[in-house]
Design a protein around this motif. Structure first.
Motif, PDB file in Angstrom:
ATOM      1  N   TRP A  22      56.890  42.883  97.593  1.00 60.20           N
ATOM      2  CA  TRP A  22      56.024  41.744  97.340  1.00 60.20           C
ATOM      3  C   TRP A  22      55.814  41.558  95.843  1.00 60.20           C
ATOM      4  CZ3 TRP A  22      54.856  37.430  99.342  1.00 60.20           C
ATOM      5  CH2 TRP A  22      53.766  36.689  98.898  1.00 60.20           C
ATOM      6  N   GLN A  23      55.647  42.657  95.110  1.00 66.42           N
ATOM      7  CA  GLN A  23      55.477  42.564  93.658  1.00 66.42           C
ATOM      8  C   GLN A  23      56.739  42.001  93.001  1.00 66.42           C
ATOM      9  OE1 GLN A  23      54.205  46.249  91.902  1.00 66.42           O
ATOM     10  NE2 GLN A  23      53.872  45.332  89.908  1.00 66.42           N
ATOM     11  N   ALA A  24      57.906  42.416  93.458  1.00 63.49           N
ATOM     12  CA  ALA A  24      59.166  41.879  92.933  1.00 63.49           C
ATOM     13  C   ALA A  24      59.275  40.394  93.239  1.00 63.49           C
ATOM     14  CB  ALA A  24      60.355  42.637  93.516  1.00 63.49           C
ATOM     15  N   TYR A  25      58.950  40.024  94.474  1.00 66.31           N
ATOM     16  CA  TYR A  25      58.995  38.624  94.878  1.00 66.31           C
ATOM     17  C   TYR A  25      58.095  37.776  93.980  1.00 66.31           C
ATOM     18  CZ  TYR A  25      58.010  34.439  97.607  1.00 66.31           C
ATOM     19  OH  TYR A  25      57.829  33.135  97.995  1.00 66.31           O
ATOM     20  N   GLN A  26      56.863  38.221  93.770  1.00 66.82           N
ATOM     21  CA  GLN A  26      55.913  37.471  92.943  1.00 66.82           C
ATOM     22  C   GLN A  26      56.431  37.318  91.512  1.00 66.82           C
ATOM     23  OE1 GLN A  26      53.658  35.720  93.944  1.00 66.82           O
ATOM     24  NE2 GLN A  26      52.327  36.663  95.423  1.00 66.82           N
ATOM     25  N   ARG A  27      56.966  38.401  90.936  1.00 64.31           N
ATOM     26  CA  ARG A  27      57.455  38.338  89.553  1.00 64.31           C
ATOM     27  C   ARG A  27      58.664  37.408  89.445  1.00 64.31           C
ATOM     28  NH1 ARG A  27      56.671  37.207  84.846  1.00 64.31           N
ATOM     29  NH2 ARG A  27      57.888  38.270  83.270  1.00 64.31           N
ATOM     30  N   LEU A  28      59.562  37.451  90.398  1.00 68.78           N
ATOM     31  CA  LEU A  28      60.723  36.562  90.371  1.00 68.78           C
ATOM     32  C   LEU A  28      60.288  35.103  90.498  1.00 68.78           C
ATOM     33  CD1 LEU A  28      63.151  38.685  92.554  1.00 68.78           C
ATOM     34  CD2 LEU A  28      63.322  38.266  90.083  1.00 68.78           C
ATOM     35  N   GLN A  29      59.270  34.837  91.317  1.00 74.12           N
ATOM     36  CA  GLN A  29      58.729  33.486  91.433  1.00 74.12           C
ATOM     37  C   GLN A  29      58.167  33.028  90.081  1.00 74.12           C
ATOM     38  OE1 GLN A  29      58.465  31.248  94.257  1.00 74.12           O
ATOM     39  NE2 GLN A  29      60.128  32.591  94.866  1.00 74.12           N
ATOM     40  N   GLU A  30      57.440  33.917  89.389  1.00 75.54           N
ATOM     41  CA  GLU A  30      56.898  33.590  88.066  1.00 75.54           C
ATOM     42  C   GLU A  30      58.003  33.247  87.076  1.00 75.54           C
ATOM     43  OE1 GLU A  30      54.657  37.044  86.992  1.00 75.54           O
ATOM     44  OE2 GLU A  30      53.042  36.610  88.404  1.00 75.54           O
ATOM     45  N   LEU A  31      59.155  33.900  87.228  1.00 76.77           N
ATOM     46  CA  LEU A  31      60.297  33.662  86.339  1.00 76.77           C
ATOM     47  C   LEU A  31      61.155  32.483  86.797  1.00 76.77           C
ATOM     48  CD1 LEU A  31      61.344  37.385  85.835  1.00 76.77           C
ATOM     49  CD2 LEU A  31      60.287  35.888  84.118  1.00 76.77           C
ATOM     50  N   SER A  32      60.731  31.804  87.840  1.00 78.92           N
ATOM     51  CA  SER A  32      61.447  30.650  88.416  1.00 78.92           C
ATOM     52  C   SER A  32      62.836  31.029  88.919  1.00 78.92           C
ATOM     53  CB  SER A  32      61.535  29.505  87.404  1.00 78.92           C
ATOM     54  OG  SER A  32      60.253  29.067  87.047  1.00 78.92           O
ATOM     55  N   ILE A  33      62.947  32.229  89.477  1.00 73.65           N
ATOM     56  CA  ILE A  33      64.193  32.676  90.088  1.00 73.65           C
ATOM     57  C   ILE A  33      64.033  32.497  91.592  1.00 73.65           C
ATOM     58  CG2 ILE A  33      65.701  34.651  90.513  1.00 73.65           C
ATOM     59  CD1 ILE A  33      64.944  35.663  87.733  1.00 73.65           C
ATOM     60  N   PRO A  34      64.875  31.662  92.219  1.00 73.61           N
ATOM     61  CA  PRO A  34      64.750  31.408  93.653  1.00 73.61           C
ATOM     62  C   PRO A  34      64.930  32.687  94.463  1.00 73.61           C
ATOM     63  CG  PRO A  34      66.263  29.850  92.630  1.00 73.61           C
ATOM     64  CD  PRO A  34      65.970  30.907  91.612  1.00 73.61           C
ATOM     65  N   CYS A  35      63.963  32.972  95.335  1.00 72.83           N
ATOM     66  CA  CYS A  35      64.044  34.151  96.179  1.00 72.83           C
ATOM     67  C   CYS A  35      63.187  33.956  97.417  1.00 72.83           C
ATOM     68  CB  CYS A  35      63.606  35.402  95.419  1.00 72.83           C
ATOM     69  SG  CYS A  35      61.916  35.356  94.819  1.00 72.83           S
ATOM     70  N   CYS A  36      63.441  34.790  98.427  1.00 70.29           N
ATOM     71  CA  CYS A  36      62.625  34.761  99.638  1.00 70.29           C
ATOM     72  C   CYS A  36      62.721  36.115 100.315  1.00 70.29           C
ATOM     73  CB  CYS A  36      63.076  33.654 100.581  1.00 70.29           C
ATOM     74  SG  CYS A  36      64.699  33.909 101.301  1.00 70.29           S
ATOM     75  N   CYS A  37      61.714  36.404 101.112  1.00 69.20           N
ATOM     76  CA  CYS A  37      61.738  37.587 101.961  1.00 69.20           C
ATOM     77  C   CYS A  37      62.220  37.128 103.330  1.00 69.20           C
ATOM     78  CB  CYS A  37      60.357  38.214 102.055  1.00 69.20           C
ATOM     79  SG  CYS A  37      59.813  38.950 100.512  1.00 69.20           S
TER      80      CYS A  37
END
Length: 82
Positions: A22-37
């Protein structure tokens, strides 16, 4: 980008402990890197540039690398900058 469109695209599945996902997901979202769980619990990331790949590597390292390894990386950066 929503998870259904990311799931239909080619992406990289990142192996990261569930407790850090979840922490990785949140940080990637902040960096505008498309991701999903995904439903199976994996983290799927769409990397579109070398800079994005480097940011992904950095996020994963921050969460999974040992403290001595992180100190080593930081020292290497300082030596390159000098």
């Amino acid at each position: 980008m929503n998870s259904s469109s990311l799931n239909s695209q080619i992406g990289q599945v990142v192996s990261i402990p569930r407790c850090d996902r979840w922490q990785a997901y949140q940080r990637l979202q902040e960096l505008s890197i498309p991701c999903c769980c995904t439903e199976d619990g994996s983290l799927r990331v769409s990397i579109e540039s070398p800079g994005g790949a480097l940011q992904l590597w950095s996020v994963v390292q921050q969460l999974t690398a040992s403290r001595p390894k992180l100190v080593y990386y930081l020292e290497q950066c300082w030596q390159l900058a000098a």
